[in-house]
Write a protein that holds these residues in place. Sequence first.
Motif, mmCIF file in Angstrom:
data_model
loop_
_atom_site.group_PDB
_atom_site.id
_atom_site.type_symbol
_atom_site.label_atom_id
_atom_site.label_comp_id
_atom_site.label_asym_id
_atom_site.label_seq_id
_atom_site.Cartn_x
_atom_site.Cartn_y
_atom_site.Cartn_z
ATOM 1 N N LEU A 101 0.888 -1.207 -0.098
ATOM 2 C CA LEU A 101 -0.028 0.025 -0.040
ATOM 3 C C LEU A 101 0.958 1.413 -0.034
ATOM 4 N N PRO A 102 0.587 2.361 -0.638
ATOM 5 C CA PRO A 102 1.140 3.671 -0.470
ATOM 6 C C PRO A 102 1.762 3.971 0.743
ATOM 7 N N ARG A 103 2.809 4.309 1.096
ATOM 8 C CA ARG A 103 3.172 4.811 2.292
ATOM 9 C C ARG A 103 2.630 6.124 2.523
ATOM 10 N N ARG A 104 2.220 6.345 3.710
ATOM 11 C CA ARG A 104 1.394 7.706 4.073
ATOM 12 C C ARG A 104 2.292 9.049 3.946
ATOM 13 N N ASP A 105 3.326 8.772 4.187
ATOM 14 C CA ASP A 105 4.317 9.864 4.370
ATOM 15 C C ASP A 105 4.660 10.459 2.840
ATOM 16 N N ILE A 106 4.669 9.713 1.974
ATOM 17 C CA ILE A 106 5.083 9.846 0.599
ATOM 18 C C ILE A 106 4.592 11.303 -0.186
ATOM 19 N N VAL A 107 3.543 11.598 -0.118
ATOM 20 C CA VAL A 107 2.996 12.895 -0.777
ATOM 21 C C VAL A 107 3.565 14.079 0.054
ATOM 22 N N GLY A 108 3.592 14.223 1.184
ATOM 23 C CA GLY A 108 3.929 15.145 1.825
ATOM 24 C C GLY A 108 5.773 15.526 1.485
ATOM 25 N N LYS A 109 6.321 14.351 1.340
ATOM 26 C CA LYS A 109 7.798 14.437 0.985
ATOM 27 C C LYS A 109 8.112 14.821 -0.472
ATOM 28 N N VAL A 110 7.105 14.936 -1.135
ATOM 29 C CA VAL A 110 7.290 15.289 -2.686
ATOM 30 C C VAL A 110 6.871 16.849 -2.909
ATOM 31 N N ASP A 111 5.891 17.437 -2.007
ATOM 32 C CA ASP A 111 5.598 18.676 -2.305
ATOM 33 C C ASP A 111 6.126 19.758 -1.227
ATOM 34 N N GLY A 112 6.748 19.042 -0.306
ATOM 35 C CA GLY A 112 7.463 20.082 0.565
ATOM 36 C C GLY A 112 6.774 20.178 1.788
ATOM 37 N N SER A 113 5.648 19.459 1.953
ATOM 38 C CA SER A 113 4.880 19.801 3.019
ATOM 39 C C SER A 113 5.188 19.123 4.397
ATOM 40 N N ALA A 114 5.977 17.864 4.149
ATOM 41 C CA ALA A 114 6.215 16.959 5.435
ATOM 42 C C ALA A 114 7.136 17.743 6.334
ATOM 43 N N LYS A 115 6.495 17.769 7.767
ATOM 44 C CA LYS A 115 7.543 18.587 8.573
ATOM 45 C C LYS A 115 8.399 17.852 9.424
ATOM 46 N N PHE A 116 9.739 18.282 9.424
ATOM 47 C CA PHE A 116 10.749 17.484 10.223
ATOM 48 C C PHE A 116 10.820 18.582 11.252
ATOM 49 N N SER A 117 11.632 18.253 12.507
ATOM 50 C CA SER A 117 11.853 19.309 13.438
ATOM 51 C C SER A 117 12.243 20.670 13.071
ATOM 52 N N ILE A 118 13.365 20.463 12.189
ATOM 53 C CA ILE A 118 14.060 21.697 11.565
ATOM 54 C C ILE A 118 13.041 22.542 11.004
ATOM 55 N N ASP A 119 11.805 22.329 10.643
ATOM 56 C CA ASP A 119 10.985 23.094 9.995
ATOM 57 C C ASP A 119 9.793 23.853 10.979
ATOM 58 N N VAL A 120 9.741 23.225 12.101
ATOM 59 C CA VAL A 120 8.994 23.778 13.087
ATOM 60 C C VAL A 120 9.363 25.476 13.473
#
Lengths: 150, 735
Positions: free
Chosen positions: B219-238
Motif C-alpha cells: 500500500l502507498p506509504r502515508r508519508d510520501i505525498v508530503g515528501k514530494v510537495d515539501g509539506s512534510a514537517k521535520f523538526s528543523i521546519d517547526v
Amino acid sequence: MVAFTLNGKRVSVKTEPATPLLWAIREHLKLTGTKYGCGAGLCGACTVHVNGKAVKSCQIEISSVQGARVLTIEGLSNGATHPLQKAFIAEQVPQCGYCQSGQIMKAAELLAKNPKPSRDQIVAHMNGNICRCGTYNRIVAAIQRASKEG
Amino acid sequence: MTTMTSLEKVTSLGNKVSRRGFLKGAGGLTFAVSLGAGGVQFLTPKQAKALVGHTDMSAWVRISPDNTITILSAGAEMGQGSMTSVPLMLAEELDADWNLVHLEFAPADPKIYGYTRKRRGRMTTSMAIVGSRAVMMYYKPMRMAGAQVRKVLMQNAAKKWGVPVSQVRTEPSVVIGPGGKRLTYGEIAGFAKVPAILPKVSASELKKPRDFRLIGKSLPRRDIVGKVDGSAKFSIDVMLPGMVYASTVHSPVQGAKPLSWNEAKLKKLKGFIGTVKLKQGIAVIADNFEHVLAARNDLEVKWSKARAEGYNSEEALEKDYPKKSADPKTKAKKIEARGDVDKAFASAAKTYAADYRCDYGYHAQMEPLNAVARINGAGNRMEIWEGTQAPGRSRSGIAKALGFKTGQVIHHQMYMGGGFGRRSRTDYTIEAALISQEIKRPVKMIWTREEDINYGMFRPQTFQHLEAALDGSGKLVGWKHSVIGDGRRLLTGGAKIKKYYKVPNQLIVEQKAGKHGIRTKHWRAVAHVFNVYAIEALIDEVAAAQGMDPLEFRLKNLPLTAKARRVLTKVAQMSDWKKKRPKGRALGLSMTERSGSLGAEVAEVSVDRKTGKIRVHKVWAAMDGGIIVQPEAALHNVESGIIYGLSSVLKERATIKGGAVEQSNFHDYEVLRMADAPEELHVEFLDRPTKPTGIGELGNPGIGAAVANGFHALTGKRLYHMPFTPERVRAALKS
C-alpha cells in the motif's frame, strides 16, 4: 531589503545582503520545503530555481536574487501535480524524504531543457544531490517515468 | 494540557484529527490499549489514565461516527515506512477499510505505546525504533489490539440485532449480520459502548495469512505525498512565535568542557542574544540563523583537557589494536564458545587466518541534528519538537536534564531526515531544552553539518583476527574470531554465526582496546558491518584455497542451516551465478544475519586498475524476513541498506587525530552519489510463513564481503581494510 518573486508572488526580505538565500526562504519567508543539508554546496538538499536555473540556495547571497524569479518545491505545482511529483509518488521514491525537494527541483531543471534524457544524462545531471537513504535508482526510474508520461 | 492551535498543523500527519480530542472527544468509540508486561490489554480511558498517571494522553484507536478510524502510530518514521506498516497491522485485524484510516504519531509514552521486550532479564516497554524492530516487535500486539476492537464492534452489532455474536462477521469497516444486515463501524460507534470488561482475544482467533487484506499487499506509504510537495514537517521546519535560533559549538577534541569564551566580543554582533554554557559546549543564540552562524564563527572557547587528547585513530588501528589483539593479557569477553576449539585446530588438516580492519563510520543523516524547545512562562513545562527513534527515552532524558518529571515534558514527534541509529540518542534535544530553560524563550537549535561530524557518535573502528580449521574432507570444523575496538556493546553484533553456519567448534571473543574518549553509537546494523565482512571474506578465502567455487564451498563444505541453504540457493538462481560475466567483471557472494532475518547477496564488480576505483554494477539479494508486512516498503529498505552499506564499503571513513575528528563536511567525508550507485538492484524475499523479522538493516552488512570477494574473483587479490578506497585498492593490486 531585497525584493524578488517567490513562487509567483512578490516578496521582500529585510536582512543582510550576504544572507544565504536558503535561510531567507526557510526561516524568513517560512517555506520549509527547501532543506539545509551541508551549507557548503555539497549535497543539493537546498536546490531551488533562480530564473529557471537550479542552484544550491545555501551558496547564493540574497542580494544576488534582487528582482529574480525564485521557484521552490512549494511553487512547482498545485497539489503535487507536476509530472515529476506524480512520478515520485508512483515510484514511491522518498524514504526519509529530506533530500527529495532538492532532487525534484534538480530533476525539473533537466526535464525542462531535455524532455527525453538518457540514463547517463540523468545520472550526470543529478550527481550533485546526495540521498543517504539510497533512493538513487528509484529517482532515475521516476525521472524516466515523468519523461515518458509528461 | 498545552494549547496546540497552530501547532496541530505542524504535528499532524496529514489528517484533521487533533490528538487532544481523543479521550475527551464527543461521540465515537475510543480505545486505549496497553501493551505492557502482561501482554495486550484493552483499557478504558479511565484505566489508561490511571496507568500513566497523567491526563495528556491519547488512545490507540478511535472510531468516529463519520466512519473514520484514527490509529496512533508508534512507528517513528525515518524513511523505513514504519509509520504506515505498524498501524496497518492493527487495521488488518480490525478489518478496517484502510482508506478510512487516519494516522497520527503516538505520544512518547512507552508504558502505553511501547512494545514489550526482555532486557537484562526483565520485561520492559520501549518505543525505540532501532535494530529493525518496528514491524517485528509490534506484529503480534498490534494485531491482537485490532482483533479486540473488532470484537467489541461485533458484540455491539450483535446485541443491537439481538443475535449471537457468532452469527456476525466483518468486511472492511462493516459488520455483517444474518440476512445481510449491515452496520458500518461508524454507525456502531454512534451507539456502542466499550464494555467494562473488555473481550479477550486469543492468538488462534487472529486471521490466517491467506485472509489478510492489508498485510502482504503493498500500500502507498502515508508519508510520501508530503515528501514530494515539501509539506512534510521535520523538526528543523517547526516555527514558533517569538522563536530564536541557537547552535552549539563543541570542543574539537571530543569530551572537553568549556572553561571560558569571548562573550564580550560576541555582544557586538548584530542580532546576537547570548550564550548558554552546556556541559560539553557553548550554545550561541541570535535572532536568526545567519546571525547564529556569524557568532559561531567569532566564538573562541578555552577548553578543558579531555581523555581523547592525543588519540590518533589510524595509529591505534594500525599498531595498537593488532598488538592488543594478539596479547592474551588483553581483557576479553566470550561471545560464543562451543565444542573444543583447541582440539579442532590441533587436529585440523588445514588452518587459515586473516586480519581485517574497518574505520570509524559517521551516520551522515541528511537532516543535521536539531530540535525545537519551548519553556512555558512558569518555567515548569517544556515542550519539545524533535525527530527521534526513541521518543520514550528521549522524553524522560530531557525531563531528567531539566530537573523535571517526565509528565512536565510535552513531546511532539516529527519526521526524521534520516536516523540510522544516531537519532536514538537525543543529546542535541537536551541541549535545545536546556537553552530554552535558561533563556526562557522558544528556541530552534541546529547543529551545523560541521558540528554534526565534529561532535559525531561513530560506528567504532575495529581490528579483527579470524581463524578457520578444516578437517581432512575439507569441512569447516573450527572457527575463531576476535574483534577489538572501543565501543561498549557495539562490537559483537553479527559475530555469532550459528544461525547459518553450525560449526561444531567455535570461540568468538570481544577484546577491549581501552577507552579513547571518542563517542560511539549504533550505526545501521553497527557491528554486523565489520563482523559480517570479516566472516564472509575469510570463508571466501578458505573456499579459494580449496580450489572451490565459493557458492559450492558453502553448499558442500559448510554446516549450513536450512534457512541459509535456501537464501544461498535463491541468490544463486537470481544472479545466474555460473553464467560468464562481461570482460572485466566478476561476482562476489556473502551471507548476512540481522535481527532474526537472513540474507545472501551477490555483487557484480569491476575495477579501474589505474585509479583503484571499484565499481559495483549489479547486486542481487535473497532475503528471508518471514512474513513481509509491506513488500514494497521492505524492498526499498533492503535497497536502501545496500546503498548505505556500499557507501561505507567504498568511501566513508572518519579519522581522529589528536582527539579531533579530521573530517568536516561532504567534501572530506565522502558518501555514495548517484554515479557510483549500482545500475541494477534485484531484491527478492523468500516469503516464508514465519513471523516477521527485521528488514531495515538487512541490506547493508553483507555488501562489504560481497564486494571484497568479487574483487578477489576479478584480480586474485584480497582487501583487508574497509572502506576499499582507491588508495587501498591500488596497494592491494600491487601486493
